[in-house]
Design an enzyme around this catalytic site. Structure first.
Site, short mmCIF file in Angstrom:
data_model
loop_
_atom_site.label_atom_id
_atom_site.label_comp_id
_atom_site.label_asym_id
_atom_site.label_seq_id
_atom_site.Cartn_x
_atom_site.Cartn_y
_atom_site.Cartn_z
N LYS A 191 0.84 -1.21 0.00
CA LYS A 191 0.00 0.00 0.00
C LYS A 191 0.87 1.25 0.00
O LYS A 191 0.60 2.21 -0.72
CB LYS A 191 -0.95 -0.01 1.21
CG LYS A 191 -2.06 -1.06 1.07
CD LYS A 191 -2.88 -1.26 2.34
CE LYS A 191 -3.88 -2.40 2.14
NZ LYS A 191 -4.70 -2.67 3.33
N ASP A 216 -10.90 2.74 3.70
CA ASP A 216 -11.18 1.30 3.56
C ASP A 216 -12.67 1.06 3.28
O ASP A 216 -13.05 -0.02 2.83
CB ASP A 216 -10.84 0.57 4.87
CG ASP A 216 -9.50 -0.15 4.80
OD1 ASP A 216 -9.10 -0.55 3.70
OD2 ASP A 216 -8.88 -0.32 5.87
N GLN A 263 -4.78 -1.67 9.59
CA GLN A 263 -4.68 -2.98 8.93
C GLN A 263 -5.27 -4.07 9.83
O GLN A 263 -4.94 -4.14 11.02
CB GLN A 263 -3.21 -3.28 8.58
CG GLN A 263 -3.01 -4.53 7.75
CD GLN A 263 -3.60 -4.44 6.34
OE1 GLN A 263 -3.74 -3.36 5.77
NE2 GLN A 263 -3.94 -5.58 5.77
N1 GUN Z 1 -6.77 -6.90 5.94
C1 GUN Z 1 -7.02 -7.59 4.80
N2 GUN Z 1 -7.56 -6.78 3.86
C2 GUN Z 1 -7.65 -5.55 4.42
C3 GUN Z 1 -8.12 -4.31 3.94
O1 GUN Z 1 -8.57 -4.15 2.81
N3 GUN Z 1 -8.03 -3.27 4.82
C4 GUN Z 1 -7.56 -3.42 6.07
N4 GUN Z 1 -7.55 -2.33 6.87
N5 GUN Z 1 -7.13 -4.57 6.55
C5 GUN Z 1 -7.17 -5.63 5.71
#
Ligand code: GUN
Length: 292
Positions: A52, A119, A96
């Site tokens: 990311k 998100d 996350q």
């Molecule tokens: N863990 C797995 N996929 C995601 C996501 O898209 N966002 C977040 N914050 N955690 C994740």
């Protein structure tokens, strides 16, 4: 059969975002800023967050990684979220997941200001998405819709079968595809672990979105000739022949299903790369204060 190239599509979109960011900066506007909070050292989460931050660089965003050890308290984490909510330099942020067991993920999600919730997990964004209001749409459903759009796949009047009813994929993608919009206007059936006629439903589907997390679940005998297959599965299946010791495996038995399809996404390289790209699109929207 046309292979849907999620990697190339995601790369194209990131370049488009970078162009737009250049334009914003040329107009004297603020550089979009994404913050990621990472708790602990889970291997998968480390990889995702690194990807990311790298994508932010490609898009021309500022990114900040905030790390906590596994023993951070819920109170500490919630206080940091409140700080980020009030920090004008931060356009959007993510925490996350998964989080350690002693921290309530739902409390954390609901503590994030929905206007910075890139998100799209906050109930306000989920609710707005479901009634077609401007919202941050969560990454995987947004990525799926973007692929359908970029490959000009017709959805109006089509029968879409969604396999899986998770809050982050199955439910929102079903909501989006039934909306009066493109991609949308589809007749949507959601199947799950209690569905009795899953194979029959799949055989009627013009588009199957497989999001159950069950490797190789969809087989050729479940697929109508000419169907569109979107495979959201990414299970790490142990494999002695790979360097990592596992193979990323989709929910669709690709080799036997692909010859029957009009379009199909591979795993890896299909929906996966689009998810980070959707987060980047949301960060750009947050930077432009487009969701309020
Ligand atoms: N863990 C797995 N996929 C995601 C996501 O898209 N966002 C977040 N914050 N955690 C994740």
């Amino acid at each position: 059969m046309i292979l849907i190239d999620g990697k190339k599509t995601a790369d194209d979109i990131k370049l488009e975002i970078a162009e737009e960011v250049k334009q914003l900066l040329a107009e004297g506007k603020k550089q979009p800023h994404l913050v990621a909070i990472l708790v602990g050292h889970d291997g998968g989460s480390e990889t995702y967050v690194a990807a990311k931050c790298k994508a932010c660089e490609v898009c021309g965003f500022k990114s900040t990684l905030i790390r906590y050890e596994d023993d951070v308290t819920e109170v500490e984490l919630l206080a940091r979220i409140e700080e980020l909510n009030n920090d004008d330099d931060v356009d959007g942020f993510i925490v996350q997941l998964p989080l350690p067991k002693h921290i309530s993920e739902q409390k954390v999600i609901e503590a994030i200001d929905y206007k910075k919730d890139v998100d799209g997990f906050h109930p306000i964004n989920v609710g707005r998405t479901s009634i077609g209001l401007p919202a941050f749409v969560s990454a995987t459903p947004a990525g799926i819709l973007e692929l359908l759009k970029r490959y000009n796949i017709e959805t109006a009047g089509k029968h879409v079968v969604v396999l899986g009813r998770s809050n982050i994929v199955g439910k929102p993608v079903a909501q989006l595809l039934m909306q009066k919009a493109y991609p949308g206007n589809a007749t949507v059936t959601v199947c799950h672990s209690y569905s009795k006629d899953l194979k029959e439903q799949c055989l009627k589907a013009d588009i199957i979105i497989a999001a159950l997390g069950s490797p190789n679940f969809v087989t050729a005998d479940m697929v109508k000739e000419g169907a569109v297959i979107i495979d959201v599965g990414t299970t790490r299946v142990p494999n002695a022949n790979t360097k990592s010791g596992f193979k990323l495996t989709g929910d669709v038995k690709f080799d036997e299903v692909a010859p029957k399809c009009s379009y199909i996404t591979p795993v890896p390289g299909g929906v996966g790369p689009m998810t980070i790209c959707s987060l980047m699109k949301n960060t750009l929207l947050a930077g432009k204060k487009a969701i309020y």
